[in-house]
Each structure stands twice: as structure tokens, then as C-alpha cells.
Design a protein around this motif. Structure first.
Motif, PDB file in Angstrom:
ATOM      1  N   GLN A 179     -13.651  -1.432   6.156  1.00 20.79           N
ATOM      2  CA  GLN A 179     -12.749  -0.284   6.224  1.00 20.79           C
ATOM      3  C   GLN A 179     -11.844  -0.400   7.446  1.00 20.79           C
ATOM      4  O   GLN A 179     -10.658  -0.087   7.384  1.00 20.79           O
ATOM      5  N   LYS A 215       5.923  -6.881   2.051  1.00 19.86           N
ATOM      6  CA  LYS A 215       6.057  -6.239   0.741  1.00 19.86           C
ATOM      7  C   LYS A 215       5.536  -7.140  -0.371  1.00 19.86           C
ATOM      8  O   LYS A 215       5.367  -8.348  -0.188  1.00 19.86           O
ATOM      9  N   PHE A 248       3.255  -8.438  -3.851  1.00 14.93           N
ATOM     10  CA  PHE A 248       1.882  -8.882  -4.094  1.00 14.93           C
ATOM     11  C   PHE A 248       1.406  -9.900  -3.071  1.00 14.93           C
ATOM     12  O   PHE A 248       0.205 -10.112  -2.918  1.00 14.93           O
ATOM     13  N   ILE A 274      -0.643  -7.990  -0.783  1.00 13.14           N
ATOM     14  CA  ILE A 274      -1.976  -7.697  -1.338  1.00 13.14           C
ATOM     15  C   ILE A 274      -2.843  -8.943  -1.295  1.00 13.14           C
ATOM     16  O   ILE A 274      -4.022  -8.889  -0.918  1.00 13.14           O
ATOM     17  N   MET A 334     -13.750  -2.562  -2.818  1.00 15.21           N
ATOM     18  CA  MET A 334     -12.806  -1.695  -3.546  1.00 15.21           C
ATOM     19  C   MET A 334     -12.382  -0.506  -2.718  1.00 15.21           C
ATOM     20  O   MET A 334     -11.214  -0.100  -2.726  1.00 15.21           O
ATOM     21  N   THR A 335     -13.340   0.071  -1.980  1.00 13.13           N
ATOM     22  CA  THR A 335     -12.990   1.199  -1.102  1.00 13.13           C
ATOM     23  C   THR A 335     -11.999   0.748  -0.039  1.00 13.13           C
ATOM     24  O   THR A 335     -11.022   1.447   0.260  1.00 13.13           O
ATOM     25  N   ALA A 341      -8.548   0.313  -1.575  1.00 16.76           N
ATOM     26  CA  ALA A 341      -7.865   1.592  -1.791  1.00 16.76           C
ATOM     27  C   ALA A 341      -7.360   2.152  -0.458  1.00 16.76           C
ATOM     28  O   ALA A 341      -6.235   2.656  -0.357  1.00 16.76           O
ATOM     29  N   LEU A 342      -8.210   2.050   0.564  1.00 19.21           N
ATOM     30  CA  LEU A 342      -7.825   2.556   1.893  1.00 19.21           C
ATOM     31  C   LEU A 342      -6.630   1.779   2.443  1.00 19.21           C
ATOM     32  O   LEU A 342      -5.686   2.355   3.005  1.00 19.21           O
ATOM     33  N   LEU A 364      -4.305   0.256   0.709  1.00 15.81           N
ATOM     34  CA  LEU A 364      -3.095   0.658  -0.024  1.00 15.81           C
ATOM     35  C   LEU A 364      -2.558   1.988   0.489  1.00 15.81           C
ATOM     36  O   LEU A 364      -1.355   2.152   0.694  1.00 15.81           O
ATOM     37  N   VAL A 365      -3.470   2.931   0.717  1.00 15.41           N
ATOM     38  CA  VAL A 365      -3.040   4.262   1.191  1.00 15.41           C
ATOM     39  C   VAL A 365      -2.339   4.133   2.545  1.00 15.41           C
ATOM     40  O   VAL A 365      -1.245   4.671   2.750  1.00 15.41           O
ATOM     41  N   TRP A 406      -1.056   1.474   3.966  1.00 13.17           N
ATOM     42  CA  TRP A 406       0.158   0.668   3.815  1.00 13.17           C
ATOM     43  C   TRP A 406       1.294   1.536   3.275  1.00 13.17           C
ATOM     44  O   TRP A 406       2.396   1.543   3.833  1.00 13.17           O
ATOM     45  N   ILE A 407       1.029   2.284   2.233  1.00 15.48           N
ATOM     46  CA  ILE A 407       2.054   3.131   1.619  1.00 15.48           C
ATOM     47  C   ILE A 407       2.540   4.181   2.613  1.00 15.48           C
ATOM     48  O   ILE A 407       3.742   4.426   2.749  1.00 15.48           O
ATOM     49  N   ILE A 408       1.598   4.796   3.327  1.00 17.95           N
ATOM     50  CA  ILE A 408       1.975   5.860   4.268  1.00 17.95           C
ATOM     51  C   ILE A 408       2.884   5.299   5.361  1.00 17.95           C
ATOM     52  O   ILE A 408       3.954   5.861   5.649  1.00 17.95           O
ATOM     53  N   TYR A 420       4.584   2.505   5.418  1.00 18.86           N
ATOM     54  CA  TYR A 420       5.824   1.959   4.866  1.00 18.86           C
ATOM     55  C   TYR A 420       6.809   3.088   4.574  1.00 18.86           C
ATOM     56  O   TYR A 420       7.987   3.018   4.917  1.00 18.86           O
ATOM     57  N   THR A 455       3.864  12.944   1.191  1.00 21.38           N
ATOM     58  CA  THR A 455       2.819  11.916   1.330  1.00 21.38           C
ATOM     59  C   THR A 455       1.673  12.455   2.165  1.00 21.38           C
ATOM     60  O   THR A 455       0.505  12.356   1.785  1.00 21.38           O
ATOM     61  N   LYS A 473       7.101   5.762  -1.257  1.00 23.19           N
ATOM     62  CA  LYS A 473       7.685   4.509  -1.745  1.00 23.19           C
ATOM     63  C   LYS A 473       6.623   3.436  -1.665  1.00 23.19           C
ATOM     64  O   LYS A 473       5.979   3.253  -0.612  1.00 23.19           O
ATOM     65  N   PRO A 494       5.358  -0.303  -1.371  1.00 28.42           N
ATOM     66  CA  PRO A 494       5.882  -1.562  -0.841  1.00 28.42           C
ATOM     67  C   PRO A 494       5.694  -2.723  -1.807  1.00 28.42           C
ATOM     68  O   PRO A 494       5.835  -3.880  -1.426  1.00 28.42           O
ATOM     69  N   SER A 496     -10.583   6.195  -1.769  1.00 25.68           N
ATOM     70  CA  SER A 496     -10.995   5.766  -0.434  1.00 25.68           C
ATOM     71  C   SER A 496     -11.680   6.904   0.320  1.00 25.68           C
ATOM     72  O   SER A 496     -12.793   6.743   0.822  1.00 25.68           O
TER      73      SER A 496
END
Lengths: 137, 243
Positions: A58, A74, A76, A79, A117-118, A121-122, A124-125, A127-129, A131, B8, B116, B118, B153
């Protein structure tokens, strides 16, 4: 200090001493993380080591999410690199740093997927926030 | 702060609140009840005892010892099953609450780009990530996608905290109790939890290739006996799970 204490109290085993000296559950957690940061520690309780793996995952997810969001990285590729780093760092940690016997934990795959998996997901969250905040605010 | 980033942050906050709400409902309906505390203590005690016994068992261990272990395993499975039944109550309550909440949030955030991405999601995920959004820019993120990611998460982590580390997610004998109530609106449902629990059980050896027909000192449990007969052919095989 410890010499004076030994005169008054019967000697305690190491984990108990740690608990009494520092006051309970917080100290126990401290000793787990102490073990986690020491090379080649002994892990009698398998669940404890798996917990360490889980939480390390985590932490890595949060750190990489922040970095990827700030740079920004940015697509894949981001990822894929996350998956490699996450799996790679933890693999090096349990095989080289802690030198544990993977078979005792059900094999390398079980250790690799512990909390994955946790953490994904964390990641991604976070990263998105970051970004969104930095590049689209 | 722009509207998008505010959305967000709001969604993350909603996710944290719903995770806490779910844990709160579970605490009120399940955790604080005597029955749950008793069953949980029983399951933990029995699984530790069983694991210790399995570690000390040798190849030359007598039939009686192996039978004893089998009986203990059966007892443990029954207790585990009863524990899961107790938690069912909270699952229904949480499911009901969350269906209502999701309906409300969906209407609030309908058509709004909340973040958005990425990356461009895979085509079968775009249905979720670009849900009810206008335009062809698939880096636009909808409420539901971000909410699901946050739930996956945050809820897992909050359960890991409340169950004393990630142990509760992992103990093969108590995992079904945790898995069955984890993240009810996300990727795991009751069926998935049960399937995983069964998979774990299939990896653990039974001392003999015998079905659980011994009923000696087992506590009466209709759920247990149902499971016993139904799972018998499934559970009477497998290799050792070493963790």
C-alpha cells in the motif's frame, strides 16, 4: 537503567520486555516494523510477515501514485511500470532482504499477490487525484 | 480549486464516509453482539489449535489423531459458517443502504466529469469509466468508476485496520467471515467469498480421504450439516496449503 530494573523485576523475554517498557499494542506494532526493516528477521507468525508485505504494498502504491501523477506518467506504460516495481521491490524484499522460504507461505505467487489488488486500486486513485489536481486544475 | 478537482475530493470523501458507515452498521448489528464475539473467539482459538496440531502431526501419526484433527476441522467449519450467517444481517442492511445512496449520488453526479484519467481504459471498462458522459474523450472519468476504485482500496484498508491487520483477510479458516462482508458493492460478493474459501479449503489436506460423516461431538448446526453434506465430495481432496 536496565541493570537497575533487573534487580526489581524478574527478567522478561524480549517481546514482553518490549511491551512493558513501551506500553502495549503500539510497542508490539513497533517491534513488527522494526523486524520488517531489519535484514533476515525471524518470522514465527506467518500472518505478521504477510501483514508487512500487505502494508508495504500500500505504501509503494501511494508513493508511485503521487510520483506518476506529478511527473506525469500516462497510459498503460504507467500501469505496467507500477506492476513491475510493486512486484519487483517486494520480491527483492522477501527473497533477498528477509531471505524467507517462499514455500512456507505457499510459494512466490502467494506472496506476490498478497494485497496486490488493493494496492493497485489505491495506486489508481492516488494517480488520478494527483494527475487531475496538478494537470487539470 | 476547480469544480472537477472538488468533485474528485468529494467522491474520495464520500467513499471514506460510506466505508465508515458500512463498518459502523456492521459494528452495531454484528460486532458488538455476544454471539459474534463468542463465535469469533471460538474460531480463532480453534484455528490456532488446529494449525499447531497440523504442524506437529507426522507421517506415522495414528488414525485416531488424524480423526481428531478431522473432527476439529469440521467443528471449525461449522463455527465459521455460523459466524458468516451472523454477518449476513449486516450485509443486507449495508446492501439496502448503499443501493439507496448510490441512486442518490448517481443522480447528483449524472453527466459530470469528476476527474481526468491519465490513461485510456480498456473498451469494456469504458462503459463504466465513461458512463453517462457526453463526448468521445475516454479520459473523462465518471462518478461510478472513481467511486468503485476508492471503495476497493479504502474499504479493504479499513477492514484490514479493524480486523487487526490484513490477517482477517487471509486466515483460511476465518476468511469467509471477512470476505463475505468485504466491499459489498465492489468486486467481491457472497458467492466470490464462498468460492475463495472453498478453494482454500481444497488446498488444505484432510488426514484421510474420508467424507465428514462423523457426527460425534459436533454442535448441532443446520447450516453446518447442510454444508457438510453438500461440500463433502469437494472437500475430501486437495493438497496442503502451506501458509
Amino acid at each position: 537503567m536496565s541493570g537497575a530494573r533487573r534487580k526489581e523485576e524478574p527478567p522478561l523475554s524480549h517481546p514482553q520486555q518490549h511491551l512493558v517498557a513501551n506500553g502495549g499494542g503500539g510497542a508490539l506494532r513497533g517491534s513488527v516494523w522494526g523486524k520488517a526493516l531489519r535484514s533476515d528477521s525471524a518470522w514465527e507468525d506467518k500472518d505478521e510477515f504477510l501483514d508487512v508485505i500487505y502494508w508495504f504494498r500500500q505504501i509503494i502504491a501511494v508513493i508511485l501514485g503521487v510520483i506518476w501523477g506529478v511527473v506525469p506518467l500516462k497510459g498503460f506504460v504507467g500501469i505496467a511500470i507500477f506492476c513491475l516495481i510493486n512486484a519487483g521491490v517486494l520480491y527483492l524484499y522477501f527473497s533477498s532482504f528477509q531471505q524467507i522460504d517462499e514455500e512456507e507461505y505457499g510459494g512466490t505467487w502467494e506472496l506476490t499477490k498478497e494485497g496486490f489488488m488493493t494496492s493497485f486500486a489505491l495506486f489508481l486513485v492516488v494517480w488520478i487525484i494527483f494527475y487531475t489536481a496538478i494537470h487539470y486544475d | 480549486m476547480s469544480t472537477m478537482f472538488a468533485d474528485t475530493v468529494l467522491i474520495v470523501f464520500i467513499s471514506v464516509c460510506t466505508a465508515l458507515l458500512a463498518e459502523g452498521i456492521t459494528w452495531v448489528l454484528v460486532y458488538r453482539t455476544e454471539k459474534y464475539k463468542r463465535l469469533k473467539a471460538e474460531v480463532e482459538k480453534q484455528s490456532k489449535k488446529l494449525e499447531k496440531k497440523k504442524e506437529t502431526i507426522t507421517e506415522s501419526a495414528g488414525r485416531q489423531q488424524k480423526k481428531k484433527i478431522e473432527r476439529q476441522e469440521e467443528k471449525l467449519k461449522n463455527n465459521n459458517r455460523d459466524l458468516s450467517m451472523v454477518r449476513m444481517k449486516s450485509m443486507f442492511a449495508i446492501g439496502f443502504c448503499f443501493t439507496a445512496l448510490m441512486g442518490m449520488f448517481n443522480s447528483i453526479f449524472d453527466g459530470r466529469v469528476v476527474a481526468k484519467l491519465p490513461f485510456i481504459p480498456l473498451s469494456y471498462i469504458q462503459g463504466l469509466s465513461h458512463r453517462n458522459l457526453l463526448g468521445e474523450d475516454y479520459t473523462d472519468c465518471s462518478f461510478i468508476f472513481l467511486y468503485i476504485l476508492c471503495t476497493m482500496s479504502i474499504r479493504q484498508i479499513s477492514v484490514a485496520f479493524s480486523s487487526g491487520g490484513a490477517k482477517g483477510l487471509r486466515n483460511p479458516y476465518s476468511r469467509s467471515a471477512e470476505e463475505m462482508t468485504l466491499v459489498p458493492t465492489s468486486n467481491r460478493g457472497v458467492r466470490m467469498g464462498l468460492v475463495k474459501w472453498l478453494n482454500n479449503r481444497m488446498k488444505a489436506p484432510l488426514p484421510q480421504n474420508k467424507c465428514m460423516d462423523q457426527t460425534d461431538s459436533l454442535p448441532p448446526s443446520t447450516a453446518g450439516s447442510f454444508i457438510k453434506s453438500d461440500l463433502c465430495p469437494v472437500l475430501c481432496k486437495g493438497t496442503r496449503q502451506t501458509n
